[in-house]
Design an enzyme around this catalytic site. Sequence first.
Site, PDB file in Angstrom:
ATOM      1  N   LYS A  41       0.868  -1.183   0.000  1.00  0.00           N
ATOM      2  CA  LYS A  41       0.000   0.000   0.000  1.00  0.00           C
ATOM      3  C   LYS A  41       0.902   1.229   0.000  1.00  0.00           C
ATOM      4  O   LYS A  41       2.054   1.158   0.441  1.00  0.00           O
ATOM      5  CB  LYS A  41      -0.873   0.008   1.258  1.00  0.00           C
ATOM      6  CG  LYS A  41      -2.097   0.877   1.155  1.00  0.00           C
ATOM      7  CD  LYS A  41      -3.253   0.186   0.450  1.00  0.00           C
ATOM      8  CE  LYS A  41      -4.386   1.141   0.154  1.00  0.00           C
ATOM      9  NZ  LYS A  41      -5.561   0.451  -0.396  1.00  0.00           N
ATOM     10  N   GLY A  54      -5.318   2.446  -7.490  1.00  0.00           N
ATOM     11  CA  GLY A  54      -5.919   3.611  -6.844  1.00  0.00           C
ATOM     12  C   GLY A  54      -6.471   3.279  -5.465  1.00  0.00           C
ATOM     13  O   GLY A  54      -6.494   2.132  -5.043  1.00  0.00           O
ATOM     14  N   ASP A  55      -6.877   4.310  -4.765  1.00  0.00           N
ATOM     15  CA  ASP A  55      -7.586   4.182  -3.485  1.00  0.00           C
ATOM     16  C   ASP A  55      -8.220   5.563  -3.263  1.00  0.00           C
ATOM     17  O   ASP A  55      -8.405   6.314  -4.241  1.00  0.00           O
ATOM     18  CB  ASP A  55      -6.617   3.793  -2.353  1.00  0.00           C
ATOM     19  CG  ASP A  55      -7.334   3.421  -1.050  1.00  0.00           C
ATOM     20  OD1 ASP A  55      -7.898   2.323  -0.973  1.00  0.00           O
ATOM     21  OD2 ASP A  55      -7.356   4.239  -0.105  1.00  0.00           O
ATOM     22  N   ASN A  63     -15.645   6.274  -5.701  1.00  0.00           N
ATOM     23  CA  ASN A  63     -15.635   5.110  -6.587  1.00  0.00           C
ATOM     24  C   ASN A  63     -16.434   3.929  -6.026  1.00  0.00           C
ATOM     25  O   ASN A  63     -17.300   3.369  -6.698  1.00  0.00           O
ATOM     26  CB  ASN A  63     -14.173   4.709  -6.838  1.00  0.00           C
ATOM     27  CG  ASN A  63     -14.055   3.423  -7.604  1.00  0.00           C
ATOM     28  OD1 ASN A  63     -13.989   2.360  -7.014  1.00  0.00           O
ATOM     29  ND2 ASN A  63     -14.091   3.509  -8.911  1.00  0.00           N
TER      30      ASN A  63
HETATM   31  P1  NDP Z   1     -12.838   7.903  -3.291  1.00  0.00           P
HETATM   32  O1  NDP Z   1     -11.762   8.880  -3.052  1.00  0.00           O
HETATM   33  O2  NDP Z   1     -13.345   7.670  -4.652  1.00  0.00           O
HETATM   34  O3  NDP Z   1     -14.088   8.240  -2.358  1.00  0.00           O
HETATM   35  C1  NDP Z   1     -13.962   8.319  -0.980  1.00  0.00           C
HETATM   36  C2  NDP Z   1     -15.280   8.783  -0.390  1.00  0.00           C
HETATM   37  O4  NDP Z   1     -15.232   8.695   1.036  1.00  0.00           O
HETATM   38  C3  NDP Z   1     -15.589  10.239  -0.708  1.00  0.00           C
HETATM   39  O5  NDP Z   1     -16.975  10.399  -0.728  1.00  0.00           O
HETATM   40  C4  NDP Z   1     -14.973  10.971   0.491  1.00  0.00           C
HETATM   41  O6  NDP Z   1     -15.528  12.240   0.747  1.00  0.00           O
HETATM   42  C5  NDP Z   1     -15.298  10.011   1.614  1.00  0.00           C
HETATM   43  N1  NDP Z   1     -14.265  10.108   2.654  1.00  0.00           N
HETATM   44  C6  NDP Z   1     -12.946   9.881   2.523  1.00  0.00           C
HETATM   45  N2  NDP Z   1     -12.312  10.101   3.664  1.00  0.00           N
HETATM   46  C7  NDP Z   1     -13.241  10.483   4.533  1.00  0.00           C
HETATM   47  C8  NDP Z   1     -13.213  10.850   5.905  1.00  0.00           C
HETATM   48  N3  NDP Z   1     -12.069  10.861   6.593  1.00  0.00           N
HETATM   49  N4  NDP Z   1     -14.400  11.170   6.485  1.00  0.00           N
HETATM   50  C9  NDP Z   1     -15.559  11.150   5.795  1.00  0.00           C
HETATM   51  N5  NDP Z   1     -15.646  10.820   4.488  1.00  0.00           N
HETATM   52  C10 NDP Z   1     -14.512  10.484   3.887  1.00  0.00           C
HETATM   53  O7  NDP Z   1     -12.290   6.539  -2.648  1.00  0.00           O
HETATM   54  P2  NDP Z   1     -12.802   5.043  -2.887  1.00  0.00           P
HETATM   55  O8  NDP Z   1     -14.254   5.020  -3.130  1.00  0.00           O
HETATM   56  O9  NDP Z   1     -11.888   4.418  -3.861  1.00  0.00           O
HETATM   57  O10 NDP Z   1     -12.467   4.392  -1.469  1.00  0.00           O
HETATM   58  C11 NDP Z   1     -13.426   4.323  -0.412  1.00  0.00           C
HETATM   59  C12 NDP Z   1     -13.023   3.233   0.569  1.00  0.00           C
HETATM   60  O11 NDP Z   1     -12.963   1.974  -0.123  1.00  0.00           O
HETATM   61  C13 NDP Z   1     -11.643   3.397   1.210  1.00  0.00           C
HETATM   62  O12 NDP Z   1     -11.678   2.852   2.512  1.00  0.00           O
HETATM   63  C14 NDP Z   1     -10.757   2.529   0.335  1.00  0.00           C
HETATM   64  O13 NDP Z   1      -9.584   2.099   1.011  1.00  0.00           O
HETATM   65  C15 NDP Z   1     -11.698   1.367   0.077  1.00  0.00           C
HETATM   66  N6  NDP Z   1     -11.355   0.537  -1.068  1.00  0.00           N
HETATM   67  C16 NDP Z   1     -11.264   1.074  -2.332  1.00  0.00           C
HETATM   68  C17 NDP Z   1     -10.954   0.258  -3.397  1.00  0.00           C
HETATM   69  C18 NDP Z   1     -10.950   0.767  -4.794  1.00  0.00           C
HETATM   70  O14 NDP Z   1     -10.846  -0.067  -5.706  1.00  0.00           O
HETATM   71  N7  NDP Z   1     -11.069   2.043  -5.036  1.00  0.00           N
HETATM   72  C19 NDP Z   1     -10.647  -1.168  -3.203  1.00  0.00           C
HETATM   73  C20 NDP Z   1     -10.864  -1.631  -1.866  1.00  0.00           C
HETATM   74  C21 NDP Z   1     -11.175  -0.802  -0.845  1.00  0.00           C
HETATM   75  P3  NDP Z   1     -14.729  13.565   0.305  1.00  0.00           P
HETATM   76  O15 NDP Z   1     -14.776  13.578  -1.182  1.00  0.00           O
HETATM   77  O16 NDP Z   1     -15.437  14.680   0.949  1.00  0.00           O
HETATM   78  O17 NDP Z   1     -13.321  13.397   0.838  1.00  0.00           O
END
Ligand code: NDP
Length: 462
Positions: free
Chosen positions: A135, A174-175, A249
């Site tokens: 990571k 990505g993440d 995402n």
């Molecule tokens: P994105 O950046 O696309 O979206 C993240 C979302 O979560 C946004 O709506 C963001 O809001 C919100 N968010 C992030 N941090 C916080 C916080 N501290 N408090 C409140 N809201 C928050 O990320 P992903 O959708 O890719 O990832 C979301 C989760 O899924 C993470 O835990 C990631 O590790 C996990 N994940 C993702 C994978 C992937 O393929 N993308 C694979 C496996 C797990 P804002 O825009 O306001 O920051």
Amino acid sequence: MAVAEAEIKGSAYVKEVMALVKAKNPAEPEFHQAVLEVLESLDLVLQRRPEYRSARILERIVEPERVFMFRVPWQDDRGEIHVNRGFRIEMNSAIGPYKGGLRFHPSVNLGILKFLAFEQVFKNSLTTLPMGGGKGGSDFDPKGKSDNEVMRFCQSFMTELFRHIGPNTDVPAGDIGVGGREIGFLFGQYKRLRNEFTGVLTGKGLNWGGSLIRPEATGYGAVYFAQEMLGTRKESLQGKVCLVSGSGNVAQYTIEKLLDFGAKPVTLSDSSGYIYDEAGIDREKLKFLLELKNVRRGRIKEFTEKFKGVTYTPLDPKLDYNPLWNHKAHCAFPSATQNEINGKDAGNLLKNGVYVVSEGANMPTTLEGAKQFLDARILYGPAKAANAGGVATSGLEMSQNSLRLTWTREEVDQRLHNIMKAIHKACYETAEEFGTPGNYVNGANIAGFLKIADSMLDQGLV
Ligand code: NDP
């Protein structure tokens, strides 16, 4: 959330390893939390397989094979200079090259990335594909930055990272904060520095080596996993009311697949607040969401300006619970970030009738919250298993890059679906085999661990 001494359950050996982890990695509470959750499950294995203890597998598995930390200087559009910190954790390569995402978020630090890398090791093992765990990321915040600023940051980040990664060594994805735009800039700079067009990153654009369904995969996978869990009770997602957090995402494609299965998603959030839509987020609203978040990069509050009957609740940092989790529903899909469901939230979910939790985000539930779900014997799919669809499809992207082929949308989706079914089966059966039927946390931790531990034994003391 710090792990208190009293919270540590398990044998004297597990307590000893946990004490070592805390002493050697101070001020990394998320890492302690992730390790503790796994170690408690592994107690069940260590009783049957004492060779893991004599080979010091636990002590080795909690220590990253390698950690890089580096300076990332970049200039904004006004010519001002900024300095961020970059990281890559290469956690475990027993079963394949390191694989795991990059996170760009101001909260990023070493401990958060170590928890994510640790989880990734077990998750990747569960996918059935040959991928080790890693990571990385940075405390850079892409929010509010222009495309050019994001590009300059990505180029500077890759100017150091490129020497540590490669298609057979370490393949980032990505993440949070790293989507298609960022992967494009990172890939471009890698190619320029190495003079090599290769599958060194996943989540690439379709024209330059990406896989169909990769953007959708984590969300789709979390929904497939929920459907499998419901199947054990002869139920399905049809007609189920679902709470979804996040709006990035994972949340976007969770909503899409829930609609395919006839469920009714009613919430979405970002870091400013959440929306509740009793009528349900339908395809028209989903289309608006994709444009809002992926093109205009706006805030979730704008939903209320566009659609009637939608309420917005701004985040209140004074509250010790999240009101998003306090609505009547059947299922919850946390898809934002770590520790977004605490003990009180878990209590509220159970009180409101939620009996399916499928974790799209990584470690979204605190140890206290998870304990409540397990005690209540609901269908609780932990992140390692439920969100493994993203990295599994990254694995499929790597296979297509190696074969220099592209599979159709249907083909990739079918493979993803089969992998999620296989992960569910492995977790379900392993939980049963180790005397804790229905406990997907134990199932995922143990099934993921066995393959890694046996590979480490085979490969000697490295
Ligand atoms: P994105 O950046 O696309 O979206 C993240 C979302 O979560 C946004 O709506 C963001 O809001 C919100 N968010 C992030 N941090 C916080 C916080 N501290 N408090 C409140 N809201 C928050 O990320 P992903 O959708 O890719 O990832 C979301 C989760 O899924 C993470 O835990 C990631 O590790 C996990 N994940 C993702 C994978 C992937 O393929 N993308 C694979 C496996 C797990 P804002 O825009 O306001 O920051």
